[in-house]
Scaffold this motif. Structure first.
Motif, PDB file in Angstrom:
ATOM      1  N   UNK A   1       0.835  -1.189   0.000  1.00  0.00           N
ATOM      2  CA  UNK A   1       0.000   0.000   0.000  1.00  0.00           C
ATOM      3  C   UNK A   1       0.877   1.248   0.000  1.00  0.00           C
ATOM      4  N   UNK A   2       0.548   2.190  -0.853  1.00  0.00           N
ATOM      5  CA  UNK A   2       1.251   3.473  -0.902  1.00  0.00           C
ATOM      6  C   UNK A   2       0.644   4.408   0.141  1.00  0.00           C
ATOM      7  N   UNK A   3       1.479   4.872   1.068  1.00  0.00           N
ATOM      8  CA  UNK A   3       0.987   5.729   2.145  1.00  0.00           C
ATOM      9  C   UNK A   3       0.776   7.151   1.631  1.00  0.00           C
ATOM     10  N   UNK A   4      -0.482   7.578   1.606  1.00  0.00           N
ATOM     11  CA  UNK A   4      -0.829   8.921   1.156  1.00  0.00           C
ATOM     12  C   UNK A   4      -1.646   9.687   2.194  1.00  0.00           C
ATOM     13  N   UNK A   5      -2.395   8.988   3.039  1.00  0.00           N
ATOM     14  CA  UNK A   5      -3.204   9.638   4.049  1.00  0.00           C
ATOM     15  C   UNK A   5      -2.337  10.130   5.223  1.00  0.00           C
ATOM     16  N   UNK A   6      -2.879  11.072   5.959  1.00  0.00           N
ATOM     17  CA  UNK A   6      -2.239  11.527   7.187  1.00  0.00           C
ATOM     18  C   UNK A   6      -2.531  10.529   8.300  1.00  0.00           C
ATOM     19  N   UNK A   7      -1.813  10.679   9.409  1.00  0.00           N
ATOM     20  CA  UNK A   7      -2.064   9.812  10.560  1.00  0.00           C
ATOM     21  C   UNK A   7      -3.498   9.968  11.060  1.00  0.00           C
ATOM     22  N   UNK A   8      -4.009  11.197  11.070  1.00  0.00           N
ATOM     23  CA  UNK A   8      -5.385  11.421  11.530  1.00  0.00           C
ATOM     24  C   UNK A   8      -6.397  10.715  10.623  1.00  0.00           C
ATOM     25  N   UNK A   9      -6.159  10.750   9.322  1.00  0.00           N
ATOM     26  CA  UNK A   9      -7.068  10.079   8.388  1.00  0.00           C
ATOM     27  C   UNK A   9      -7.031   8.567   8.590  1.00  0.00           C
TER      28      UNK A   9
ATOM     29  N   UNK B   1      -4.527  -0.689   9.081  1.00  0.00           N
ATOM     30  CA  UNK B   1      -5.579  -0.464   8.099  1.00  0.00           C
ATOM     31  C   UNK B   1      -5.451  -1.466   6.953  1.00  0.00           C
ATOM     32  N   UNK B   2      -4.227  -1.697   6.493  1.00  0.00           N
ATOM     33  CA  UNK B   2      -4.020  -2.650   5.405  1.00  0.00           C
ATOM     34  C   UNK B   2      -4.364  -4.070   5.841  1.00  0.00           C
ATOM     35  N   UNK B   3      -3.990  -4.441   7.049  1.00  0.00           N
ATOM     36  CA  UNK B   3      -4.321  -5.780   7.562  1.00  0.00           C
ATOM     37  C   UNK B   3      -5.832  -5.968   7.616  1.00  0.00           C
ATOM     38  N   UNK B   4      -6.560  -4.957   8.073  1.00  0.00           N
ATOM     39  CA  UNK B   4      -8.022  -5.045   8.115  1.00  0.00           C
ATOM     40  C   UNK B   4      -8.603  -5.183   6.713  1.00  0.00           C
ATOM     41  N   UNK B   5      -7.998  -4.512   5.751  1.00  0.00           N
ATOM     42  CA  UNK B   5      -8.427  -4.631   4.356  1.00  0.00           C
ATOM     43  C   UNK B   5      -8.233  -6.046   3.843  1.00  0.00           C
TER      44      UNK B   5
ATOM     45  N   UNK C   1      -6.169   6.979  11.370  1.00  0.00           N
ATOM     46  CA  UNK C   1      -6.735   6.651  12.680  1.00  0.00           C
ATOM     47  C   UNK C   1      -8.258   6.608  12.620  1.00  0.00           C
ATOM     48  N   UNK C   2      -8.839   7.455  11.776  1.00  0.00           N
ATOM     49  CA  UNK C   2     -10.292   7.489  11.638  1.00  0.00           C
ATOM     50  C   UNK C   2     -10.834   6.231  10.975  1.00  0.00           C
ATOM     51  N   UNK C   3      -9.987   5.456  10.309  1.00  0.00           N
ATOM     52  CA  UNK C   3     -10.416   4.225   9.650  1.00  0.00           C
ATOM     53  C   UNK C   3     -10.458   3.033  10.591  1.00  0.00           C
ATOM     54  N   UNK C   4      -9.971   3.204  11.821  1.00  0.00           N
ATOM     55  CA  UNK C   4      -9.848   2.085  12.745  1.00  0.00           C
ATOM     56  C   UNK C   4     -10.771   2.262  13.953  1.00  0.00           C
ATOM     57  N   UNK C   5     -11.209   1.152  14.569  1.00  0.00           N
ATOM     58  CA  UNK C   5     -11.989   1.251  15.805  1.00  0.00           C
ATOM     59  C   UNK C   5     -11.084   1.666  16.957  1.00  0.00           C
ATOM     60  N   UNK C   6     -11.293   2.844  17.492  1.00  0.00           N
ATOM     61  CA  UNK C   6     -10.350   3.416  18.452  1.00  0.00           C
ATOM     62  C   UNK C   6     -10.154   2.550  19.691  1.00  0.00           C
ATOM     63  N   UNK C   7     -11.185   1.873  20.123  1.00  0.00           N
ATOM     64  CA  UNK C   7     -11.077   1.111  21.364  1.00  0.00           C
ATOM     65  C   UNK C   7      -9.991   0.044  21.300  1.00  0.00           C
ATOM     66  N   UNK C   8      -9.684  -0.446  20.106  1.00  0.00           N
ATOM     67  CA  UNK C   8      -8.658  -1.470  19.968  1.00  0.00           C
ATOM     68  C   UNK C   8      -7.244  -0.894  19.976  1.00  0.00           C
TER      69      UNK C   8
ATOM     70  N   UNK D   1       3.067   6.231  20.742  1.00  0.00           N
ATOM     71  CA  UNK D   1       3.914   6.575  19.599  1.00  0.00           C
ATOM     72  C   UNK D   1       4.032   8.084  19.491  1.00  0.00           C
ATOM     73  N   UNK D   2       5.250   8.580  19.468  1.00  0.00           N
ATOM     74  CA  UNK D   2       5.464  10.027  19.461  1.00  0.00           C
ATOM     75  C   UNK D   2       5.898  10.552  18.097  1.00  0.00           C
ATOM     76  N   UNK D   3       6.660   9.777  17.337  1.00  0.00           N
ATOM     77  CA  UNK D   3       7.180  10.232  16.047  1.00  0.00           C
ATOM     78  C   UNK D   3       6.086  10.139  14.991  1.00  0.00           C
ATOM     79  N   UNK D   4       5.860  11.218  14.256  1.00  0.00           N
ATOM     80  CA  UNK D   4       4.757  11.260  13.306  1.00  0.00           C
ATOM     81  C   UNK D   4       4.893  10.207  12.211  1.00  0.00           C
ATOM     82  N   UNK D   5       6.105  10.026  11.685  1.00  0.00           N
ATOM     83  CA  UNK D   5       6.304   9.019  10.648  1.00  0.00           C
ATOM     84  C   UNK D   5       6.029   7.618  11.150  1.00  0.00           C
ATOM     85  N   UNK D   6       6.467   7.336  12.359  1.00  0.00           N
ATOM     86  CA  UNK D   6       6.205   6.024  12.958  1.00  0.00           C
ATOM     87  C   UNK D   6       4.705   5.818  13.169  1.00  0.00           C
ATOM     88  N   UNK D   7       3.998   6.874  13.571  1.00  0.00           N
ATOM     89  CA  UNK D   7       2.552   6.771  13.752  1.00  0.00           C
ATOM     90  C   UNK D   7       1.862   6.400  12.441  1.00  0.00           C
ATOM     91  N   UNK D   8       2.275   7.075  11.361  1.00  0.00           N
ATOM     92  CA  UNK D   8       1.657   6.810  10.069  1.00  0.00           C
ATOM     93  C   UNK D   8       1.890   5.376   9.628  1.00  0.00           C
TER      94      UNK D   8
END
Length: 210
Positions: free
Chosen positions: A18-26, A57-61, A28-35, A43-50
């Motif tokens: 998968x080519x990473x194009x979305x932001x971390x916030x985008x 997200x890809x695993x769920x797909x 995160x919105x694709x996942x059930x937060x409770x999990x 995670x503090x580093x933005x790149x690591x978060x993404x």
């Protein structure tokens, strides 16, 4: 979600890149937060978060449902449900996930670049160097490095940290953009997986089952 490539390994498994194009916030919105709230917050580093989010997200797909990934002491990722073996890789701008119900799986992706040529002596055996033509040396080095990363992910212990001693890649020719590499993981017991490779415009992908 920009899935670049999918590959099936029969009814039991497969992988995707998968080519990473979305932001971390985008993402995160694709996942059930409770999990994922607690682990994500650490995670503090933005790149690591993404990357972390993109993997999930890809695993769920791929699996059609959300799964929790945990890690063994060796760093090997596993699913809490134990429904599948999985393997994860990432390189600049891309994430790869492989899964298989029955077999241990390994996958690796590496961006094209010349750095691998400068460190090739650290992971290339003499018998491997003997079949590498000088004209294509950089391509072979990158494929071989990726292949040995994939082998490491199959077994993933301190005993195989020395790639020159632990792994041997048998002779092969780059006849096309994809192919197979017979290999040896020295034991005991010794294992003989076949590493598959595919060349893309930006990176190389290798994968194997055990």
């Amino acid at each position: 979600m920009p899935v670049l490539c999918r590959h099936s390994m029969g009814d039991e498994g497969g992988w995707a890149i998968w080519r990473m194009e979305e932001s971390a916030d985008q993402l995160f919105a694709m996942l059930p937060h409770r999990l994922y709230d607690e682990a994500y917050a650490q995670l503090k580093h933005q790149g690591r978060r993404t990357e972390w989010l993109a993997v999930r997200v890809l695993l769920a797909e791929l699996l059609g449902r959300n799964e929790v990934i945990t890690y063994l002491s060796s760093g090997k990722p596993v699913l809490s449900s134990e429904n599948y073996h999985i393997s994860i890789s990432h390189t600049a701008g891309y994430v790869a996930v492989a899964y298989h119900r029955q077999n241990v799986v390994g996958i690796d992706i590496e961006r094209w670049g010349d750095r691998v040529g400068r460190v090739a002596s650290r992971f290339t055996r003499d018998d491997e160097a003997a079949y590498i033509p000088e004209s294509d040396a950089l391509i072979y080095y990158l494929i071989n490095w990726s292949a040995k990363e994939t082998l490491f992910k199959l077994v993933g212990t301190a005993e195989v940290a020395d790639f020159k001693k632990a792994f041997q890649l048998q002779p092969y020719k780059l006849d096309s953009d994809r192919g197979d590499i017979p290999s040896i993981i020295y034991g005991p017991p010794s294992l003989y997986p076949v590493v598959h490779y595919q060349r893309f415009s930006d990176f190389i992908c290798t994968w194997a089952l055990l």
